[in-house]
Design an enzyme around this catalytic site. Structure first.
Site, PDB file in Angstrom:
ATOM      1  CE  LYS A  14      36.001  24.495 120.060  1.00 32.65           C
ATOM      2  NZ  LYS A  14      36.964  23.421 120.340  1.00 32.65           N
ATOM      3  NE  ARG A  89      39.689  27.454 123.622  1.00 32.93           N
ATOM      4  CZ  ARG A  89      39.442  27.303 122.317  1.00 32.93           C
ATOM      5  NH1 ARG A  89      38.650  28.134 121.696  1.00 32.93           N
ATOM      6  NH2 ARG A  89      39.988  26.312 121.650  1.00 32.93           N
ATOM      7  NE  ARG A 128      43.192  21.775 113.001  1.00 32.17           N
ATOM      8  CZ  ARG A 128      42.414  22.358 113.910  1.00 32.17           C
ATOM      9  NH1 ARG A 128      41.159  22.640 113.630  1.00 32.17           N
ATOM     10  NH2 ARG A 128      42.884  22.630 115.102  1.00 32.17           N
ATOM     11  NE  ARG A 134      45.006  25.781 114.333  1.00 29.54           N
ATOM     12  CZ  ARG A 134      43.868  25.728 114.988  1.00 29.54           C
ATOM     13  NH1 ARG A 134      42.712  25.803 114.336  1.00 29.54           N
ATOM     14  NH2 ARG A 134      43.866  25.614 116.297  1.00 29.54           N
ATOM     15  NE  ARG A 145      45.146  23.355 120.511  1.00 29.30           N
ATOM     16  CZ  ARG A 145      44.950  22.981 119.244  1.00 29.30           C
ATOM     17  NH1 ARG A 145      45.945  22.431 118.560  1.00 29.30           N
ATOM     18  NH2 ARG A 145      43.796  23.158 118.675  1.00 29.30           N
TER      19      ARG A 145
END
Ligand code: B4P
Length: 195
Positions: A14, A89, A128, A134, A145
């Site tokens: 996204k 969401r 990532r 993060r 998640r």
């Protein structure tokens, strides 16, 4: 106006595809993930509240996210349109966004849903995590998640399918290949609206 929702599980691309769409169509980017991370970095009250949800891989409560979006959009609607990245969401957020769009005399044009296998999502997010810093890109939180996505977020797709706004795009392949598929989906939707 052209108002696009980029929808999909964590790691589906996204954020990556938003950047290209902004460049192509001159849209304004609204990423609830980025907005929340910025609040967190500034250590605002909202950011401190959001921190624990994000770090555990859970959704930040609807009222917090909706309030943030209202502040961002109210009195600020200009340009060719918006790209909503990571919002809505939940179905509650989707209904609120519809109301807000109506208040602002516009509507969502298309919801592009990026379809990516779970194994690929995990691979991308852990990769990532090696460089992003993060804290939610670790294996345990990524699994949470994905569960949260399946339970709380995936019903949003049906909500927009019932409005005939959902377009599912294959999210595998190179960033450019996926972008081309998204552009075709957007152009098909715009042609459909003209006819
Ligand atoms: P987000 O910031 O939205 O996090 P995300 O879903 O992981 O991002 P995205 O899906 O955009 O990642 P991308 O594919 O670009 O949310 C973080 C947290 O904030 C949530 O867990 C939640 O707690 C909170 N939150 C946010 N919005 C909320 C809301 N509305 N309500 C409640 N809570 C909310 O990137 C993934 C990786 O894949 C990148 O490294 C990228 O380079 C790579 N990649 C992309 N495309 C690729 C491709 N084609 N091939 C290979 N790699 C690719």
């Amino acid at each position: 106006m052209l108002n696009i929702i980029l929808f999909g599980p964590p790691g589906s691309g996204k954020g990556t595809q938003s950047e290209k769409l902004i460049h192509q169509f001159g849209l304004t980017h609204v990423s609830t993930g980025d907005l929340l991370r910025s609040e967190k970095a500034k250590k605002t009250e909202l950011g401190l509240l959001a921190k624990k949800f994000i770090e555990q891989g859970h959704l930040v409560p609807d009222e917090v996210v909706i309030g943030m979006i209202r502040n961002k959009l109210r009195g600020n609607l200009s340009g060719p349109g918006y790209i909503f990245d990571g919002f809505p969401r939940t179905v509650v957020q989707a209904k609120e966004l519809d109301e807000l769009m109506t208040e602002l005399d516009t509507e969502i044009t298309i919801v592009v849903s990026l379809d990516v296998d779970e194994s690929e999502l995990v691979k991308r997010l852990l990769k990532r995590g090696e460089t992003s810093g993060r804290i939610d890109d670790n294996e345990e939180t990524v699994r949470t998640r994905l569960e949260v996505y399946n339970l709380e977020t995936s019903p949003v797709a049906k909500y927009y399918a019932l409005q005939d706004k959902l377009s599912v795009v294959d999210g595998h392949g190179t960033v450019d290949e996926i972008f081309e598929r998204i552009c075709i989906a957007v152009s098909d939707k715009l042609n459909q609206k003209v006819i």
